[in-house]
Design a protein around this motif. Structure first.
Motif, PDB file in Angstrom:
ATOM      1  N   TYR A   1       7.272   5.651   2.467  1.00  0.00           N
ATOM      2  CA  TYR A   1       6.467   5.659   1.243  1.00  0.00           C
ATOM      3  C   TYR A   1       7.318   5.904   0.001  1.00  0.00           C
ATOM      4  O   TYR A   1       6.803   5.878  -1.115  1.00  0.00           O
TER       5      TYR A   1
ATOM      6  N   ASP B   1       0.825  -1.201   0.000  1.00  0.00           N
ATOM      7  CA  ASP B   1       0.000   0.000   0.000  1.00  0.00           C
ATOM      8  C   ASP B   1       0.866   1.260   0.000  1.00  0.00           C
ATOM      9  O   ASP B   1       0.535   2.250  -0.668  1.00  0.00           O
TER      10      ASP B   1
ATOM     11  N   HIS C   1       0.951   4.834  -2.817  1.00  0.00           N
ATOM     12  CA  HIS C   1       0.559   6.160  -2.356  1.00  0.00           C
ATOM     13  C   HIS C   1       1.807   7.001  -2.090  1.00  0.00           C
ATOM     14  O   HIS C   1       2.886   6.472  -1.856  1.00  0.00           O
TER      15      HIS C   1
ATOM     16  N   ASP D   1      -2.192   8.788   4.784  1.00  0.00           N
ATOM     17  CA  ASP D   1      -3.403   9.581   4.625  1.00  0.00           C
ATOM     18  C   ASP D   1      -4.335   9.509   5.827  1.00  0.00           C
ATOM     19  O   ASP D   1      -5.491   9.914   5.755  1.00  0.00           O
TER      20      ASP D   1
END
Length: 371
Positions: free
Chosen positions: A130, A108, A112, A116
């Protein structure tokens, strides 16, 4: 000082050393991953890569950037902690489904740009994780939801033996004997690699690394630990490629000149058994704590998957010597060091003596929700 305190201090140092050492090796090798050996030596000299290459991709030069190797290793750690939280400190650790769920959380992060606010736990809230640093296509495709959500713990349907399984396997070897036997450590690392890499060699090389780490954390010398690994490997069908690669690495360490040319003869490290062999070779050639930088430089100075071989070598020597042996000029500047060391300490607490009360606490469960 009681035996329990002595054990806990030594264990914590090995856990920290293994995880931080892997990150340092990863960051050292990443910038030269796609360079030829000749190009690396021309740029860095005959002793190879011994300091971080500066990244100029952003306005401020940065040093010590890690890759997906360290990212997925940290997610392995988080999955194991969550398995322990669910277990509540009792017997019967069952880590594969929680580790698989952790890998899906890593996946995930690769889809992204930043957190979030919709996640639980701590690791997935860290913005630096990330970053997309050339993640392996096999890992991405194996973790992609197609045609629907993946069932936790189900092996990948491919025949890949890329190094993406072994590069993240070391944390299984950090599980203490009270939580896992040698056979458990080997089997769980094998199964966790199989979540993304279906070839027997990709799985068995991962089990081999985890068992090697386990044995040296338990106090075995590196060569003795390798003997144990080779003995266990021979019990498993399909072990031949991994066993042969490790025996070749041992023979090279004993008979050949320690050099990048010898590393090149062991392969490129793109596949599991070669990545493991290169890392083990470099550790065998320079097993002393004061030669840590020499071992890492040797492990990454080749025209192959330098970040993965460096990460695995750092895992091995960090587990062998503990955090204080890490070269400070590299350790202090590696990306995410604060979060990494915090996670290492959480792992040590979760699997240390008397953890049951800790694991039941609401703040701990907010940090590491049981999957």
């Amino acid at each position: 000082m009681s035996w329990d305190v002595q054990w806990a201090e030594r264990y914590r140092s090995r856990v920290r050393g293994c995880l931080l050492g892997g990150a340092v090796g990863d960051a050292l090798g990443a910038p030269v991953e796609f360079m030829s050996l000749g190009g690396i030596l021309a740029e860095h000299g005959p002793k190879g890569v011994r300091e971080y290459v500066v990244d100029y991709a952003h306005a401020t030069p940065r040093h010590g950037l890690i890759t997906d190797d360290t990212q997925m290793t940290l997610w392995t750690v988080e999955g194991l902690i969550r398995a322990r939280t669910r277990q509540g400190g009792k017997d019967g650790l069952d880590p594969i489904a929680p580790v698989h769920a952790a890998y899906l959380r890593w996946y995930d992060t690769q889809r992204h740009r930043a957190p979030d606010g919709r996640h639980t736990g701590r690791l997935q809230t860290r913005a630096w994780l990330y970053a997309r640093r050339a993640p392996g296509n096999t890992c991405l495709s194996a973790l992609a939801p197609a045609p629907g959500p993946l069932k936790p713990g189900v092996p990948a349907r491919n025949d890949s033996k890329g190094c993406g399984g072994v590069m993240r396997a070391a944390p299984f070897g950090l599980l203490p004997r009270a939580s896992a036997s040698d056979d458990d450590v080997f089997t769980w690392a094998d199964q966790a690699a199989g979540l993304t890499h279906g070839h027997p060699t990709g799985r068995l090389a991962s089990g081999a690394l985890a068992l090697l780490v386990r044995r040296i954390v338990e106090g075995d010398a590196l060569d003795d630990a390798l003997d144990t690994v080779l003995t266990v490997l021979h019990r498993h069908p399909g072990h031949e490629e991994t066993s042969a690669a490790l025996l070749t690495a041992r023979r090279a360490a004993r008979q050949s000149e320690a050099s990048p040319a010898t590393v090149e003869s062991l392969g490129g490290g793109w596949i599991a058994e070669e990545a493991l062999a290169i890392a083990v070779y470099a550790a065998l050639v320079h097993p002393e704590p004061h030669r840590f930088t020499d071992a890492l430089a040797l492990s990454v100075t080749h025209s192959g998957d330098s970040d993965s071989t460096g990460a695995i070598c750092g895992n091995i020597l960090g587990a062998l010597h503990g955090e204080t042996a890490l070269p400070p000029e590299l350790a202090y500047e590696v990306e995410g060091r604060g979060d990494l060391m915090e996670l290492a300490d959480d792992f040590s607490l979760a699997f240390g003596p008397g953890a049951a009360a800790l694991l039941a606490g609401p703040r701990w469960q907010e940090r590491f929700p049981p999957d």
